[in-house]
Design a protein around this motif. Structure first.
Motif, PDB file in Angstrom:
ATOM      1  N   LEU A 134       0.811  -1.218   0.000  1.00 38.75           N
ATOM      2  CA  LEU A 134       0.000   0.000   0.000  1.00 38.75           C
ATOM      3  C   LEU A 134       0.846   1.270   0.000  1.00 38.75           C
ATOM      4  O   LEU A 134       0.353   2.342   0.344  1.00 38.75           O
ATOM      5  CB  LEU A 134      -0.935   0.012   1.218  1.00 38.75           C
ATOM      6  N   PHE A 137      -0.499   4.298  -1.492  1.00 40.87           N
ATOM      7  CA  PHE A 137      -1.737   4.825  -0.900  1.00 40.87           C
ATOM      8  C   PHE A 137      -1.489   5.458   0.470  1.00 40.87           C
ATOM      9  O   PHE A 137      -2.421   5.642   1.247  1.00 40.87           O
ATOM     10  CB  PHE A 137      -2.778   3.711  -0.784  1.00 40.87           C
ATOM     11  N   ALA A 140      -3.817   8.211   1.253  1.00 41.60           N
ATOM     12  CA  ALA A 140      -5.246   8.002   1.006  1.00 41.60           C
ATOM     13  C   ALA A 140      -5.971   7.842   2.339  1.00 41.60           C
ATOM     14  O   ALA A 140      -5.370   7.425   3.335  1.00 41.60           O
ATOM     15  CB  ALA A 140      -5.442   6.758   0.152  1.00 41.60           C
ATOM     16  N   HIS A 144     -11.247   5.939   0.602  1.00 37.97           N
ATOM     17  CA  HIS A 144     -10.684   5.764  -0.748  1.00 37.97           C
ATOM     18  C   HIS A 144     -10.320   4.302  -1.010  1.00 37.97           C
ATOM     19  O   HIS A 144      -9.913   3.964  -2.115  1.00 37.97           O
ATOM     20  CB  HIS A 144      -9.392   6.574  -0.921  1.00 37.97           C
ATOM     21  N   LEU A 145     -10.384   3.460   0.002  1.00 33.69           N
ATOM     22  CA  LEU A 145      -9.840   2.103  -0.120  1.00 33.69           C
ATOM     23  C   LEU A 145     -10.935   1.068  -0.373  1.00 33.69           C
ATOM     24  O   LEU A 145     -12.061   1.223   0.092  1.00 33.69           O
ATOM     25  CB  LEU A 145      -9.104   1.710   1.171  1.00 33.69           C
TER      26      LEU A 145
END
Ligand SMILES: Nc1ncnc2c1ncn2[C@@H]1O[C@H](COP(=O)(O)OP(=O)(O)OP(=O)(O)O)[C@@H](O)[C@H]1O
Ligand SMILES: [Mg+2]
Length: 263
Positions: A134, A137, A140, A144-145
Motif C-alpha cells: 500500500l 496509498f 489516502a 478511498h480504499l
C-alpha cells in the motif's frame, strides 16, 4: 524484501478455560460460553479455529488478547500468564476499524502512537506499507480504499507492533470470494515473512485447510474442543487437489454440512 526486525514468535497455551456471561434477560443467572477449553499453539504455528456460530470463538480470542478474563483456567504466551492486553498480541477483526480521519500512514502509525514509540519507530511505517502493498496509498483515507485494501491496513497496523501472536477473528469474512482468496495468500506471505504465531477464526472450511497447519474444531455452546486435524499438505496448496478435497469432505462430514451427496 529485507526486513529489519524479525519477530520472535511465542507459543500459546490455553488450559481448562471456562467462561460464563450474565444472561441478558436474567442478569442474576449466568450462561457458560466456554466449558473447559484446552489446546496449545506452537511458536510460529498457524492454527484455525472453526465451529458453529455462538460456540465461543470470539470469546476465546478476546481472552487470549487479554481483553477479558476467564472464570477459571490458565492462559499463557510463552511462559507468561496473560493478565491484560499487550502489543505482543495483535488482534484483527472482520471490520478493519480504521480511523476515518487518518490516512493509511496515520492509521498504521496509530499503534506506535498508542505505545508512545512513534519517534523511534517512524522509519518502519514505510516498510510495513510496502509489506502489505500500500505504499502508493500512504496519503489516502479509508473511504478511498477497497475492503481488501482496508483489511491490509488493519493487518499492517497490528504487525507494526511486532506481535508474538496475531489473533485474527474472521479477518477476511467481509470480502468477496476472489479478493478473499488473494488475501489468504497475502496473509500467508506475511506469516511466512514474519513467522508470527497465528490463531485464525474462520467459517470458511476451504480457508482453514488452505492456510493452517492445524484446524481446531469446537462444539456447540458451551464451547469445547471437539477435534483437532493436522493439515500436513505442502504449501502453496492446491484447492482442487485430491488430499485437499479429502480434508474438506472429512471436516464437512464432521460438521454435518456435507449434504445428501455424502449420505
Ligand atoms: N459480553 C457478553 N455478554 C453476554 N454474553 C456474551 C458476551 N459475549 C459473548 N456472549 C455470549 O457468549 C456466546 C459465545 O459468543 P461468541 O461471540 O464468542 O461466539 P462465536 O463463536 O464467535 O460466534 P460467531 O461465529 O457468530 O462469531 C454467545 O452465546 C454469546 O451470546
Ligand atoms: Mg465471533
Amino acid at each position: 524484501m529485507v526486513m529489519t526486525t524479525v519477530t520472535e514468535a511465542s507459543g500459546v497455551r490455553v488450559r481448562d478455560i471456562c467462561k460464563s456471561f450474565p444472561v441478558p434477560d436474567a442478569p442474576a443467572t449466568r450462561r457458560m460460553a466456554l466449558g473447559g477449553i484446552s489446546f496449545s499453539i506452537a511458536a510460529a504455528e498457524l492454527v484455525s479455529l472453526v465451529g458453529p456460530s455462538g460456540c465461543g470463538k470470539s470469546t476465546l480470542l478476546r481472552l487470549v488478547a487479554g481483553l477479558d478474563l476467564p472464570d477459571s483456567g490458565d492462559l499463557l504466551v510463552g511462559k507468561e500468564k496473560i493478565v491484560g492486553p499487550s502489543a505482543e498480541r495483535g488482534l484483527v477483526f472482520q471490520d478493519p476499524n480504521l480511523f476515518p480521519w487518518l490516512t493509511v500512514r496515520g492509521n498504521i502509525e496509530a499503534g506506535l502512537v498508542a505505545r508512545g514509540v512513534l519517534r523511534e519507530k517512524r522509519n518502519e511505517v514505510g516498510e510495513f506499507m510496502r509489506l502489505v502493498g500500500l505504499e502508493a496509498f500512504a496519503n489516502a483515507y479509508p473511504h478511498h480504499l477497497s475492503g481488501g485494501m482496508a483489511q491490509r491496513v488493519a493487518l499492517a497496523r497490528a504487525l507494526i507492533n511486532h506481535p508474538k501472536v496475531l489473533l485474527l477473528d474472521e479477518p477476511l469474512g467481509a470480502l468477496d470470494a476472489f479478493t478473499r482468496m488473494r488475501m489468504q495468500d497475502e496473509v500467508l506471505r506475511l506469516w511466512e515473512n514474519r513467522r508470527t504465531t497465528m490463531l485464525l477464526v474462520t467459517h470458511d472450511i476451504d480457508e482453514a485447510i488452505y492456510m493452517s497447519d492445524r484446524i481446531v474444531i469446537m462444539t456447540q455452546a458451551p464451547g469445547r474442543i471437539d477435534r483437532e486435524i493436522d493439515i500436513d499438505l505442502p504449501r502453496p496448496r492446491d484447492r482442487t487437489g485430491d488430499s485437499f478435497l479429502r480434508f474438506r469432505g472429512e471436516i464437512l462430514e464432521h460438521l454435518h454440512f456435507a449434504g445428501k451427496a455424502a449420505a
